[in-house]
Design an enzyme around this catalytic site. Structure first.
Site, mmCIF file in Angstrom:
data_model
loop_
_atom_site.group_PDB
_atom_site.id
_atom_site.type_symbol
_atom_site.label_atom_id
_atom_site.label_comp_id
_atom_site.label_asym_id
_atom_site.label_seq_id
_atom_site.Cartn_x
_atom_site.Cartn_y
_atom_site.Cartn_z
ATOM 1 N N HIS A 45 41.182 38.925 36.332
ATOM 2 C CA HIS A 45 41.393 38.339 37.712
ATOM 3 C C HIS A 45 41.666 36.639 36.405
ATOM 4 O O HIS A 45 42.122 35.638 37.021
ATOM 5 C CB HIS A 45 40.473 37.757 38.353
ATOM 6 C CG HIS A 45 41.281 38.914 39.230
ATOM 7 N ND1 HIS A 45 42.615 38.976 39.952
ATOM 8 C CD2 HIS A 45 40.805 40.052 39.414
ATOM 9 C CE1 HIS A 45 42.756 40.084 40.967
ATOM 10 N NE2 HIS A 45 41.374 40.866 40.441
ATOM 11 N N ASP B 91 45.116 40.743 43.362
ATOM 12 C CA ASP B 91 45.001 41.985 44.542
ATOM 13 C C ASP B 91 45.723 41.677 45.741
ATOM 14 O O ASP B 91 45.358 40.828 46.426
ATOM 15 C CB ASP B 91 43.217 41.679 44.813
ATOM 16 C CG ASP B 91 42.832 42.007 43.255
ATOM 17 O OD1 ASP B 91 42.848 43.458 42.741
ATOM 18 O OD2 ASP B 91 41.271 41.295 43.213
ATOM 19 N N GLU C 197 41.768 51.465 41.170
ATOM 20 C CA GLU C 197 42.590 50.335 42.077
ATOM 21 C C GLU C 197 43.594 50.834 41.931
ATOM 22 O O GLU C 197 44.160 49.177 41.377
ATOM 23 C CB GLU C 197 41.809 48.987 41.333
ATOM 24 C CG GLU C 197 40.242 49.028 40.940
ATOM 25 C CD GLU C 197 39.901 47.279 40.558
ATOM 26 O OE1 GLU C 197 40.543 46.659 40.169
ATOM 27 O OE2 GLU C 197 38.195 47.638 40.538
ATOM 28 N N HIS D 151 45.239 46.390 42.639
ATOM 29 C CA HIS D 151 45.019 45.603 41.273
ATOM 30 C C HIS D 151 46.245 45.548 40.439
ATOM 31 O O HIS D 151 46.995 46.721 40.150
ATOM 32 C CB HIS D 151 43.456 45.562 40.848
ATOM 33 C CG HIS D 151 43.440 44.691 39.916
ATOM 34 N ND1 HIS D 151 42.820 43.929 39.440
ATOM 35 C CD2 HIS D 151 44.069 44.726 38.494
ATOM 36 C CE1 HIS D 151 42.600 42.912 38.710
ATOM 37 N NE2 HIS D 151 43.347 43.542 37.712
HETATM 38 ZN ZN LIG Z 1 41.848 42.683 40.635
#
Ligand SMILES: [Zn+2]
Length: 97
Positions: free
Chosen positions: A17, A24, A70, A73
Site C-alpha cells: 500500500h 483493498d 487476501e 488485495h
Molecule cells: Zn491490502
C-alpha cells in the site's frame, strides 16, 4: 527475483500500500478484509477482469511468499505482467469449499 524484490519492498515500505499501487476492495454485503469477499460477484468479476486493467491479486491462496490469502488485495503491475500472471493461472478456491 520478483519475489525477492517484493519482499524487500515490503520490508522497506511496510507493504504494497505504501507503494501507492495497491488497493483493498470490498462490496455491499461483504465485510472488509474478510475471506467472504471471495464469494461475491465482485470478486468473480475481478478474478476474470483485473488483469485487463493491469491489476493482479497479490496474495492468492498458496502464494510462494507464504502470505495469508487476501482476496481483496489487488496491486497494479501493468498490463504485460498481469497478462502473464493470468496466463499462468490465478489460483482459485475449489467450488463448494
Ligand atoms: Zn491490502
Amino acid at each position: 527475483m520478483a519475489r525477492q524484490l517484493q519482499m524487500e519492498e515490503d520490508q522497506v515500505f511496510g507493504g504494497e500500500h505504501h507503494s501507492g499501487r495497491a488497493v483493498d476492495v470490498t462490496t455491499e454485503g461483504a465485510r472488509a478484509f474478510e475471506l467472504e469477499f471471495e464469494r461475491t460477484p465482485a470478486f468473480e468479476w475481478l478474478r476474470e477482469n483485473a488483469g485487463r486493467f493491469g491489476f493482479r491479486l497479490s496474495f492468492p491462496e498458496g502464494n510462494p511468499c507464504g502470505y495469508a490469502y487476501e482476496p481483496w488485495h489487488f496491486r497494479w503491475v501493468g498490463k504485460i505482467v498481469a497478462k502473464q500472471v493470468a496466463a499462468s493461472g490465478m489460483p482459485r478456491r475449489p467450488t463448494g469449499k
